[in-house]
Design an enzyme around this catalytic site. Structure first.
Site, PDB file in Angstrom:
ATOM      1  NE  ARG A  58       6.058  23.956  37.504  1.00 13.98           N
ATOM      2  CZ  ARG A  58       5.800  23.826  36.212  1.00 13.98           C
ATOM      3  NH1 ARG A  58       6.370  24.649  35.342  1.00 13.98           N
ATOM      4  NH2 ARG A  58       5.000  22.891  35.768  1.00 13.98           N
ATOM      5  CE  LYS A 198       9.117  20.784  40.534  1.00 11.63           C
ATOM      6  NZ  LYS A 198       9.651  19.385  40.627  1.00 11.63           N
ATOM      7  CG  HIS A 217       9.666  15.341  37.855  1.00  8.40           C
ATOM      8  ND1 HIS A 217       8.455  15.518  37.242  1.00  8.40           N
ATOM      9  CD2 HIS A 217       9.525  15.864  39.099  1.00  8.40           C
ATOM     10  CE1 HIS A 217       7.619  16.127  38.062  1.00  8.40           C
ATOM     11  NE2 HIS A 217       8.248  16.343  39.195  1.00  8.40           N
ATOM     12  CB  SER A 235       0.403  16.194  38.752  1.00 11.11           C
ATOM     13  OG  SER A 235      -0.512  16.504  39.771  1.00 11.11           O
ATOM     14  CE  LYS A 239       6.109  12.263  40.720  1.00 13.91           C
ATOM     15  NZ  LYS A 239       6.689  13.242  41.661  1.00 13.91           N
ATOM     16  CB  THR A 240       3.489  11.270  46.458  1.00 19.35           C
ATOM     17  OG1 THR A 240       4.187  12.293  45.755  1.00 19.35           O
ATOM     18  CG2 THR A 240       3.729  11.444  47.950  1.00 19.35           C
ATOM     19  CG  ASP A 254       9.178  16.483  42.989  1.00 24.80           C
ATOM     20  OD1 ASP A 254       8.424  15.919  42.177  1.00 24.80           O
ATOM     21  OD2 ASP A 254       9.453  17.687  42.916  1.00 24.80           O
ATOM     22  NE  ARG A 320       2.173  21.401  44.780  1.00 30.51           N
ATOM     23  CZ  ARG A 320       2.788  20.481  44.051  1.00 30.51           C
ATOM     24  NH1 ARG A 320       3.533  19.564  44.655  1.00 30.51           N
ATOM     25  NH2 ARG A 320       2.676  20.455  42.756  1.00 30.51           N
TER      26      ARG A 320
END
Length: 533
Positions: A58, A198, A217, A235, A239-240, A254, A320
């Site tokens: 980003r 986003k 988030h 990150s 989390k994932t 997400d 990604r």
């Protein structure tokens, strides 16, 4: 707080040459078109591999929000760059002129699995693979909904257009210009597809609090007893990984909303980091990333075999894959669940101070939610040496246009209303800081998270941490008790005390900006600076 949603529902990017618009092509058509147009390569796994050029993430400094009478009093301008309505209008008209004779791909999609709160979104893209990407990431409406589809929000993404900083009031030739009053975002001079995803999330963060929905988030899953859980985390905190549990259904990895109906996924797909991705560590993500139709972003392919090299970060560490939720075997079919029973806030504390798990009061949960703490270590970012504390409020500062206390107060109220247990989980270091100690064992973390989710952790004897004030289990079945008290894992206890004091100072300095806008109980939930003996 009063938030005005888009001024008009309908097409906000009217072009005369409608015959050049490719409307709602399905993903195989987009995949084939992107290959024909030379936008990327097909991998040996059947994925479409795109390289995004100079922008591999980003472009934070190029994002602007139009400052007008509606947004001026409510947007968190300390965290947002303003743009004048006049500059936006010039950019908008230049976008229309540029696009008039271009072949564009139009996707009409939903953001939100809950039909009571979903956002009808129209996205124009110059690149076919961008349309493929966002069709994977958002939710595809039934065919019968497309006939009278009325977009409430519009994104126009033109990587080939270059902004003029003087003419358009931006910082460079790249721009992400958000007119939230109109419900319109203009993106140019970047091929990084995450900007589109986003931008949708940022707009949802703007409008949903007005609709009494907390945008989050986070990842989320649901157990066999219909017990749902939310996982906040920046990150690298897990989390994932921790929300991907074969015994529980995954709602999403997400972005979610928490409404009067419960929780729901905003998206219809996953946008997973693939750097160092392995079948052994993350089998479901690995399998989904190697299916036909998946999109690779900056993943390097072997020039002879076209096999992906997930260990190659030569272009960026931010490699990604994007794929539909249907590629995950245990994905929830509805992507909705009831009110959560547990909230997990993940932090990778590289200073080695925090315990592997702690139970939070509602006030402590709001404090740590507003803090959004984790720590980065050398090698995770270019030029980073040693350990660096990171505070990203609400675990997603770049995407929240309103003041963080808007979201923090909503979270605290929802926790109290639905009697939700909140936990802080440290997936970082134990036995010392980064470079001395070791990474928290993932097996132990999983056991502790599972004990929190099944309710057994609420039944064990707890101690009160003298610095952070939260409750820490003294012992948990199947878990090495030595890791539950961080100070005791350090060989040098005075070094631990000094590190703890330093971390407390960082928390205090970061939270100063919120103190005038939160209640006294939240301020009292801050860690206490203990004097050296």
């Amino acid at each position: 707080m009063s938030v005005k949603v888009s001024a008009s529902v309908g097409d906000l990017f009217p072009l005369n040459n409608q015959e050049k618009l490719r409307k709602n092509d399905d993903w195989p058509v987009l995949f084939e078109t992107a290959l024909q147009k030379g936008e990327g390569q097909v991998s040996a796994t059947g994925a479409f591999a795109a390289i995004t050029g100079q922008h591999t993430g980003r472009s934070v400094k190029d994002k602007f929000i139009v400052k007008d009478p509606v947004t001026e009093p409510i947007v968190w301008w300390d965290n947002s760059q303003p743009m004048s309505p006049e500059h936006f209008e010039v950019l908008y008209q230049d976008f229309l002129d540029y696009a008039e004779n271009k072949e564009l791909f139009v996707q009409d999609l939903y953001a939100g699995a809950d039909s009571d709160y979903r956002l009808s979104t129209r996205i124009y893209t110059e690149l076919a693979w961008h349309a493929l990407f966002i069709r994977h990431l958002l939710r595809v409406p039934p065919t019968e909904d497309l006939g009278d589809f009325a977009p409430e929000f519009t994104i126009v993404n033109l990587p080939g257009f270059k902004a003029d900083p003087e003419r358009h009031g931006v910082a460079s030739e790249t721009a992400i210009a958000c007119d939230f009053s109109r419900g319109l975002v203009l993106i140019c001079n970047t091929s990084y597809a995450g900007e589109t995803k986003k931008s949708v999330f940022s707009y949802l963060n703007y409008i949903l609090p007005q609709r009494k929905v907390l945008p989050m988030h986070c990842s989320a899953n649901e157990g066999p007893s219909k017990d749902s859980a939310i996982f906040f985390g920046l990150s690298g905190t897990g989390k994932t990984t921790l929300s991907s549990d074969p015994k529980r259904q995954l709602l999403g990895d997400d972005e979610h909303g928490w409404s009067a109906n419960g929780i729901y996924n905003f998206e219809g797909g996953c946008y997973a980091k693939t750097i160092k991705l392995s079948e052994e560590a993350e089998p479901e993500i690995y399998a989904a990333s190697n299916r036909f139709g998946t999109v690779y972003e900056n993943v390097i392919l072997d020039k002879h075999t076209r096999l992906p090299d997930f260990d190659d970060g030569s272009l960026t560490e931010n490699t990604r894959s994007a794929y539909p939720m249907a590629y995950i075997p245990n994905a929830s079919k509805t992507a909705t669940a009831g009110h959560p029973q547990n909230i997990i806030m993940l932090t990778a504390d590289a200073f080695g101070v925090l315990p592997p798990i702690a139970k939070l009061t509602p006030s402590q949960a709001m404090y740590h939610f507003l803090s959004g703490y984790t720590a980065k270590v050398a090698g995770t970012e270019k030029g980073l040496v040693g350990v660096e504390a990171t505070f990203s409020t609400c675990f997603g500062a770049p995407f929240i246009p309103l003041h963080p206390t808007v979201y923090g107060n909503m979270l605290r109220e929802l926790i109290a209303e639905h009697d939700v247990d909140s936990w802080l989980v440290n997936t970082g270091w134990t036995g010392g800081a980064y470079g001395v100690g070791s990474r928290m064992p993932i097996k132990e973390t999983r056991r502790l998270v599972n004990a929190a989710l099944d309710g057994s952790l609420s039944q064990v004897e707890m101690r009160t941490d003298p610095v952070f004030g939260f409750q820490v289990p003294k012992s948990v079945e199947g878990v090495d008790s030595s890791i539950l008290e961080p100070r005791e894992t350090w060989a040098d206890k005075s070094a631990y005390d000094e590190q703890a004091r330093n971390l407390v100072r960082m928390f205090a300095e970061n939270f100063e900006k919120f103190e005038s806008q939160v209640d006294s109980d939240v301020i009292s939930a801050a860690p206490v600076l203990v004097a050296a003996e």
